[in-house]
Scaffold this motif. Structure first.
Motif, PDB file in Angstrom:
ATOM      1  N   HIS B 254       7.882  -6.125  -4.688  1.00 17.92           N
ATOM      2  CA  HIS B 254       7.328  -5.728  -3.249  1.00 17.92           C
ATOM      3  C   HIS B 254       6.730  -6.833  -2.578  1.00 17.92           C
ATOM      4  O   HIS B 254       6.582  -6.880  -0.646  1.00 17.92           O
ATOM      5  CB  HIS B 254       7.368  -4.531  -3.445  1.00 17.92           C
ATOM      6  CG  HIS B 254       7.007  -3.417  -1.967  1.00 17.92           C
ATOM      7  ND1 HIS B 254       8.389  -3.124  -1.408  1.00 17.92           N
ATOM      8  CD2 HIS B 254       5.860  -3.171  -1.104  1.00 17.92           C
ATOM      9  CE1 HIS B 254       8.035  -2.465  -0.678  1.00 17.92           C
ATOM     10  NE2 HIS B 254       6.870  -2.446  -0.229  1.00 17.92           N
ATOM     11  N   ARG B 255       5.315  -7.025  -3.448  1.00 15.48           N
ATOM     12  CA  ARG B 255       4.914  -7.888  -2.295  1.00 15.48           C
ATOM     13  C   ARG B 255       5.176  -8.947  -2.496  1.00 15.48           C
ATOM     14  O   ARG B 255       4.506  -9.664  -0.846  1.00 15.48           O
ATOM     15  CB  ARG B 255       3.116  -8.116  -3.489  1.00 15.48           C
ATOM     16  CG  ARG B 255       2.290  -7.129  -4.020  1.00 15.48           C
ATOM     17  CD  ARG B 255       0.883  -7.342  -3.586  1.00 15.48           C
ATOM     18  NE  ARG B 255      -0.129  -6.086  -3.579  1.00 15.48           N
ATOM     19  CZ  ARG B 255      -0.994  -6.133  -3.901  1.00 15.48           C
ATOM     20  NH1 ARG B 255      -1.031  -7.312  -4.602  1.00 15.48           N
ATOM     21  NH2 ARG B 255      -1.799  -4.879  -3.496  1.00 15.48           N
ATOM     22  N   THR B 313       8.523   3.292  -5.536  1.00 13.37           N
ATOM     23  CA  THR B 313       8.611   4.195  -5.538  1.00 13.37           C
ATOM     24  C   THR B 313       9.236   5.178  -7.237  1.00 13.37           C
ATOM     25  O   THR B 313       8.333   5.636  -7.673  1.00 13.37           O
ATOM     26  CB  THR B 313       9.168   4.811  -4.519  1.00 13.37           C
ATOM     27  OG1 THR B 313       8.931   4.093  -3.466  1.00 13.37           O
ATOM     28  CG2 THR B 313       8.747   6.930  -4.847  1.00 13.37           C
ATOM     29  N   MET B 541       0.248  -2.744   6.247  1.00 14.40           N
ATOM     30  CA  MET B 541       0.202  -3.089   5.110  1.00 14.40           C
ATOM     31  C   MET B 541      -1.213  -2.753   5.155  1.00 14.40           C
ATOM     32  O   MET B 541      -1.331  -2.164   3.669  1.00 14.40           O
ATOM     33  CB  MET B 541      -0.391  -4.686   5.232  1.00 14.40           C
ATOM     34  CG  MET B 541       1.559  -5.431   4.410  1.00 14.40           C
ATOM     35  SD  MET B 541       0.489  -7.501   5.225  1.00 14.40           S
ATOM     36  CE  MET B 541      -0.435  -8.056   3.000  1.00 14.40           C
ATOM     37  N   ARG B 548      -1.638   2.639  -2.120  1.00 12.76           N
ATOM     38  CA  ARG B 548      -1.563   2.077  -3.270  1.00 12.76           C
ATOM     39  C   ARG B 548      -2.955   2.566  -3.586  1.00 12.76           C
ATOM     40  O   ARG B 548      -2.979   3.767  -5.231  1.00 12.76           O
ATOM     41  CB  ARG B 548      -1.543   0.589  -3.529  1.00 12.76           C
ATOM     42  CG  ARG B 548      -1.033   0.319  -4.481  1.00 12.76           C
ATOM     43  CD  ARG B 548      -2.474  -0.844  -5.048  1.00 12.76           C
ATOM     44  NE  ARG B 548      -2.576  -1.940  -3.732  1.00 12.76           N
ATOM     45  CZ  ARG B 548      -3.490  -1.464  -3.079  1.00 12.76           C
ATOM     46  NH1 ARG B 548      -4.359  -1.417  -3.693  1.00 12.76           N
ATOM     47  NH2 ARG B 548      -3.339  -3.060  -2.720  1.00 12.76           N
TER      48      ARG B 548
HETATM   49  C1  HEM Z   1      11.310  -1.753   5.347  1.00 10.45           C
HETATM   50  C2  HEM Z   1      10.622  -1.257   4.601  1.00 10.45           C
HETATM   51  C3  HEM Z   1       9.249  -1.219   3.943  1.00 10.45           C
HETATM   52  C4  HEM Z   1       8.270  -2.282   4.605  1.00 10.45           C
HETATM   53  C5  HEM Z   1       8.182  -2.950   5.851  1.00 10.45           C
HETATM   54  C6  HEM Z   1       7.288  -2.452   3.588  1.00 10.45           C
HETATM   55  C7  HEM Z   1       5.936  -3.013   4.106  1.00 10.45           C
HETATM   56  C8  HEM Z   1       4.976  -3.066   3.059  1.00 10.45           C
HETATM   57  C9  HEM Z   1       3.654  -3.601   3.350  1.00 10.45           C
HETATM   58  C10 HEM Z   1       3.715  -5.067   4.066  1.00 10.45           C
HETATM   59  C11 HEM Z   1       3.326  -3.869   2.578  1.00 10.45           C
HETATM   60  C12 HEM Z   1       1.905  -4.614   1.502  1.00 10.45           C
HETATM   61  C13 HEM Z   1       1.302  -5.604   0.879  1.00 10.45           C
HETATM   62  C14 HEM Z   1       0.903  -5.783  -0.347  1.00 10.45           C
HETATM   63  O1  HEM Z   1      -0.118  -5.716  -0.354  1.00 10.45           O
HETATM   64  O2  HEM Z   1       0.997  -7.361  -0.444  1.00 10.45           O
HETATM   65  C15 HEM Z   1       3.560  -2.564   1.025  1.00 10.45           C
HETATM   66  C16 HEM Z   1       3.149  -1.839  -0.085  1.00 10.45           C
HETATM   67  C17 HEM Z   1       3.916  -0.805  -0.228  1.00 10.45           C
HETATM   68  N1  HEM Z   1       5.044  -0.332   0.085  1.00 10.45           N
HETATM   69 FE1  HEM Z   1       6.107  -1.103   0.963  1.00 10.45          FE
HETATM   70  N2  HEM Z   1       7.397  -1.179   2.786  1.00 10.45           N
HETATM   71  C18 HEM Z   1       8.525  -0.810   2.201  1.00 10.45           C
HETATM   72  C19 HEM Z   1       9.064   0.366   2.424  1.00 10.45           C
HETATM   73  C20 HEM Z   1       8.282   1.055   1.404  1.00 10.45           C
HETATM   74  C21 HEM Z   1       9.051   2.312   0.592  1.00 10.45           C
HETATM   75  C22 HEM Z   1      10.492   2.460   0.768  1.00 10.45           C
HETATM   76  C23 HEM Z   1       7.886   2.568  -0.132  1.00 10.45           C
HETATM   77  C24 HEM Z   1       8.321   4.227  -0.966  1.00 10.45           C
HETATM   78  C25 HEM Z   1       9.038   5.363  -0.310  1.00 10.45           C
HETATM   79  C26 HEM Z   1       6.974   1.754  -0.174  1.00 10.45           C
HETATM   80  C27 HEM Z   1       5.868   1.688  -1.285  1.00 10.45           C
HETATM   81  C28 HEM Z   1       4.666   0.961  -1.130  1.00 10.45           C
HETATM   82  C29 HEM Z   1       3.706   0.771  -1.257  1.00 10.45           C
HETATM   83  C30 HEM Z   1       3.779   2.035  -2.488  1.00 10.45           C
HETATM   84  C31 HEM Z   1       2.960   0.226  -1.195  1.00 10.45           C
HETATM   85  C32 HEM Z   1       0.969   0.025  -2.077  1.00 10.45           C
HETATM   86  C33 HEM Z   1       1.661  -1.488  -2.890  1.00 10.45           C
HETATM   87  C34 HEM Z   1       0.969  -2.838  -2.925  1.00 10.45           C
HETATM   88  O3  HEM Z   1       0.195  -2.132  -2.065  1.00 10.45           O
HETATM   89  O4  HEM Z   1       1.533  -4.347  -2.928  1.00 10.45           O
HETATM   90  N3  HEM Z   1       7.355   0.604   0.780  1.00 10.45           N
HETATM   91  N4  HEM Z   1       5.328  -2.330   1.337  1.00 10.45           N
END
Ligand code: HEM
Lengths: 274, 605
Positions: B254-255, B313, B541, B548
């Motif tokens: 994801h990151r 998730t 973010m 998180r």
């Molecule tokens: C288009 C959809 C999405 C975008 C643009 C997105 C974007 C991001 C970004 C930019 C981060 C930070 C990454 C980092 O710290 O390096 C992040 C972290 C996270 N996202 Fe997403 N996300 C999306 C979809 C989702 C979905 C659908 C979920 C769950 C329901 C989710 C759950 C999380 C969680 C739990 C984190 C924290 C993990 C971490 O800090 O790395 N994301 N997301």
């Protein structure tokens, strides 16, 4: 330079919009404070209080309702688990060793996979593995007495006989004492912790059974105030909001509930309330 | 001047590590005396003694009291760490992502012999060079403030991760070295075989950078889903198990994807900034093209991101249902409404930018009439996504809200409806992109008509399929099966994207241009869409960083090491949003400053 300013202004507006939306556009729910280990005085507890304790754990610290609730559909509702237990023990899929409902419930909490209610197993395991954590470990971490209290509560709720005994002389683990209610740092915190606001107007709280304490420092001396907290019946105030004050209303055990430091802080706070 | 900053930063980092190492590694294998001591302790309990014989003994996770957390007047430790970590993460994400696509663009330049690509790649990497030293500064600040405010926690973590922290420091030097060679050697290594050497250095740079991030991810995920330790937090000696813990890979994926999208959006903002302050037509054309490319990168990475998010998730649920419900069902449920708003803003601004870009081509008039329908569908999907789901929470929270359901909560709040909306939103964004692609072209292949029909049929079929799956699983099956729709839905979406892209590539091979593309011929407001993209991404973010961290609740290391500091409680979303906003403002201020620096440094006399 003009571009610079325009771009900065645009970014700030966007950021502020998000900040406002997140602060005012959605309801602000204050997450629950981290659970505190409570000192259980099991020796003097009645069965009624023991069941109430189970209720509190079930709905609070045990986080049972996170999963066991009627709306989420993630786990069975446990209202009648104590009576259903007998059926479940007879089921062909039952792998546990429980003989009675009490044992069954305890087993369900400590070894959730001993029997998995149909349809609630971890996906792909065909109901052989339960998603429920062992409640004595990990993030929930209930101790034996707390587990017993929950069982008593569930038995009561199902309308069956409560068979658990209140454990006596359960050794209080050292860590329990260590985590016991934190020492208050401000008078407001202390007042909130001790619940003075239930009866008094004090520190932003608006109880109306005892005298208004917001200006008590103007009419009472320090010693009098200290005595009023330690031994409420030593002097009886005259006028309470509901009529003449009565002796015996204010709890007498505050002296056991606070540290010397807290008492001094409280007294000082009242002295300065003028 | 530049050298001076770098020298200072390097010394800063080295000092931080050297100072910290002896204090923070009591449990490392090298300090024998300590191991002896623990062995003595362990011999009291006979079970542990067995273990202690063949392995060095590690201490269990400490149980801390409030007084174990140092206090410094005027500072709230949690906020300091929060800001330092978040700023470090943003800059790091940016600095790690840029070389990934710079390498790709450089490769494209080599393959097409088009000088412009090479120039653009160089310009991209130039921005990240300035950001690199800032990344290091915040990294050092984070390390130091963690040691100051959470010494016992850091001690425990270093006991387990000491070796990987050293590896991190080493990799950081490797990263600096390869980045500087890659950047400063750009013109020197610019032809024939030398260019291949340069490309290889770029590859090394990326490999090192990614490893660096994965290591840091391991520490973070260890705090969420600890591995390699027993229930008391005693380390079993297997470092790989601690690194490769349950949530490591989902977060890695994801990151990585999010970082690329993020890096794209920030350089897009840079191009927008330069476009807006451009004086000449050529400059405008150049930065328009650069902005377009950056936006393209951001969107290409944005499309798979929701899928990676859902996987993450799902893995969180699989690791601990309790943590999963805290994430999606508790107080944080409302956070996902904000997340939806932000992601909606991302999609809308990306689409808006594409639509504005139609102005570059004369052939676009043919497609302008479709845009309002696309906009309508995307907004409708956005609204469905935005509808809150069941908000199952604890009793007191229930009371605060007045019931488990939001008052407007309809059947649209359930997961299959949201999945459906997301998939359709992605498909229509892809459609915008297809229209943009063909705006200036006339297909010359004989089967163009059938190609079009096939594409329309694939789109229609997939949308019907996605809606059907959503409705069927959402309303005609029980809870346990509701998630069943997501996989086939995602499969349909990916199927459409891949198949239509293939048809499109062949169909427009050798296509006629209606007229030469007029780069630079876009309205200024489109550039603000690029800025909106960058700001929203940054804010998003930050928000996700809060969640998180937040789902661990009052644990430093989930279920193993309790946080007993006064700040162990979970703050409200509004509070978090304010902290995040402050951080974003700091970040944007620095970033715009960097843009400005780059602008003046490239001014010719
Ligand atoms: C288009 C959809 C999405 C975008 C643009 C997105 C974007 C991001 C970004 C930019 C981060 C930070 C990454 C980092 O710290 O390096 C992040 C972290 C996270 N996202 Fe997403 N996300 C999306 C979809 C989702 C979905 C659908 C979920 C769950 C329901 C989710 C759950 C999380 C969680 C739990 C984190 C924290 C993990 C971490 O800090 O790395 N994301 N997301």
């Amino acid at each position: 330079m003009k571009t610079f300013l325009k771009v900065v202004a645009f970014s700030v507006v966007v950021i502020l919009f998000y900040a406002f939306y997140a602060s005012y556009g959605i309801p602000q729910i204050k997450p629950e404070a981290p659970p505190q280990e409570e000192k259980l005085d099991l020796g003097s507890m009645t069965m009624y209080q023991f069941i109430a304790l189970g209720d509190k754990i079930f709905n609070g610290k045990g986080t049972c309702t996170l999963c066991h609730n009627p709306v989420g559909g993630r786990a069975p509702v446990l209202d009648s688990v104590a009576s259903i237990a007998l059926e479940h023990m007879k089921d062909a899929r039952y792998k546990g060793k429980a003989k009675t409902a009490e044992e069954y419930i305890r087993e369900s909490m400590l070894e959730p996979s001993a029997f998995v209610v149909a349809g609630f197993g971890v996906k792909g395991t065909n109901d052989t593995e339960s998603p429920m954590p062992n409640v004595a470990t990990g993030a929930i971490g209930l101790n034996e007495a707390e587990i017993d209290a929950v069982i008593a509560y569930l038995q009561k709720k199902a309308g069956t006989e409560v068979t658990v005994k209140i454990p006596v002389g359960a050794p209080a683990k050292e860590e329990k004492a260590e985590a016991a209610t934190a020492i208050a740092k401000t008078p407001d915190e202390l007042v909130a912790k001790l619940g003075c606001g239930a009866c008094h107007k004090i520190a932003g709280q608006v109880g109306a059974l005892g005298p208004d304490l917001t200006k008590v420092g103007a009419v009472r001396k320090e010693d009098y105030l200290r005595r009023s907290v330690l031994d409420p019946d030593a002097d009886i105030a005259k006028q309470c909001p509901t009529g003449p004050c009565a002796a015996g209303m204010m709890p007498k055990d505050y002296k056991d509930k606070m540290t010397a430091g807290e008492l001094e802080m409280l007294v000082k706070f009242m002295v300065n309330s003028k | 001047m530049r050298f001076l900053t770098k020298a200072i930063v390097s010394i800063f980092i080295v000092l931080a590590f050297i100072l910290s190492y002896p204090i923070l590694t009591p449990a490392s294998k090298s300090s024998l005396a300590f191991a002896e001591e623990v062995k003595k302790d362990a011999s009291a309990s006979s079970v542990k003694e067995e273990k202690a014989k063949d392995k060095p003994a590690y201490p269990p996770a400490p149980k801390l009291k409030e007084t174990d957390y140092p206090k410094i007047k005027g500072f709230n430790g949690r906020i300091v760490i929060w800001l330092a970590a978040q700023l470090h993460l943003w800059f790091a994400a940016f600095v790690l992502a840029v070389p990934i696509f710079v390498l790709i663009i450089e490769g494209i330049g080599m393959a097409t012999h088009d000088e412009r690509y090479d120039k653009m790649a160089y310009e991209f990497i130039k921005i990240s060079i300035t950001a690199y030293s800032i990344t290091a500064v915040f990294g050092g600040l984070l390390a130091i403030s963690l040691m100051v405010f959470y010494p016992d926690f850091m001690k425990y973590m270093t006991g387990i991760f000491g070796s990987s922290m050293l590896a991190y420091a080493f990799l950081f030097f490797a990263e600096s070295a390869s980045l500087y060679i890659y950047y400063y050697g750009w013109n020197w290594l610019n032809c024939g075989f030398k260019k291949w050497v340069h490309l290889t250095i770029g590859l090394v740079l990326n490999a090192v950078g990614t490893t660096l991030m994965f290591l840091a991810n391991a520490w973070v995920t260890f705090m969420m889903s600890p591995g390699g330790v027993d229930a008391q937090g005693v380390f079993q000696g297997n470092s790989w198990a601690a690194v490769h813990n349950f949530l490591w890979n989902p977060i890695n994926l994801h990151r990585t994807i999010a970082n690329i999208a993020y890096g794209g959006s920030v350089v897009g903002a840079y191009a927008a900034y330069r476009f807006l302050s451009a004086q000449t037509k050529e400059e405008k054309a150049h930065y328009d093209w650069m902005g377009y490319t950056a936006n393209f990168i951001a969107i290409a990475a944005l499309l798979p991101l929701p899928f990676a998010g859902y996987w993450l998730t799902a893995e969180i649920y699989a690791y601990s249902q309790q943590m999963g419900i805290t994430l999606m069902g508790g107080v944080f449920a409302w956070l996902f409404i904000i997340q939806a708003v932000l992601i909606g803003a991302l999609f809308l601004s990306a689409n808006y930018y594409l639509w504005c870009g139609m102005g570059r081509s004369e052939g676009a008039v043919r497609y302008n009439k479709y845009i309002k329908y696309i906009a309508f569908v995307i907004i409708a999907c956005f609204l469905v996504w935005f509808t809150p789901h069941t908000l199952v929470m604890t009793q007191t929270e229930l009371k605060a809200l007045g019931g488990p359901y939001h008052k407007y909560l309809g059947p649209l709040g359930i997961m299959p409806a949201k999945n459906t909306a997301v998939n359709i939103m992605i498909l229509f964004t892809f459609l915008s992109f297809l229209l943009y692609r063909r705006a200036n072209k006339i297909a010359t292949v004989s089967w163009a008509k059938y190609g079009n029909i096939a594409q329309i049929a694939i789109f229609t079929g997939a949308i019907i399929n996605i809606v059907f799956l959503g409705v069927y699983y959402g309303y005609y099956t029980n809870t346990a099966l509701k998630v069943g729709s997501s996989v086939p839905q995602v499969a349909s979406t990916l199927f459409v994207i891949i198949l239509c892209m293939i048809i499109d590539v062949f169909m427009f091979k050798g296509a006629k241009d209606v007229a030469p593309l007029k780069w630079g011929n876009v309205p200024d407001r489109s550039q603000y869409a690029l800025f909106l993209l960058a700001v929203s991404f940054t804010w998003l973010m930050g928000l996700m960083g809060y969640i998180r961290s937040g789902i661990r609740q009052h644990w430093h290391v989930y279920t193993i090491m309790r946080d007993n500091s006064p700040d162990a409680y979970t703050p409200t979303i509004g509070y978090a949003a304010q902290i995040v906003s402050i951080a974003v403002i700091i970040f944007m201020a620095i970033v715009i400053f960097i843009f400005w620096l780059n602008q003046i440094s490239s001014k010719k006399h």
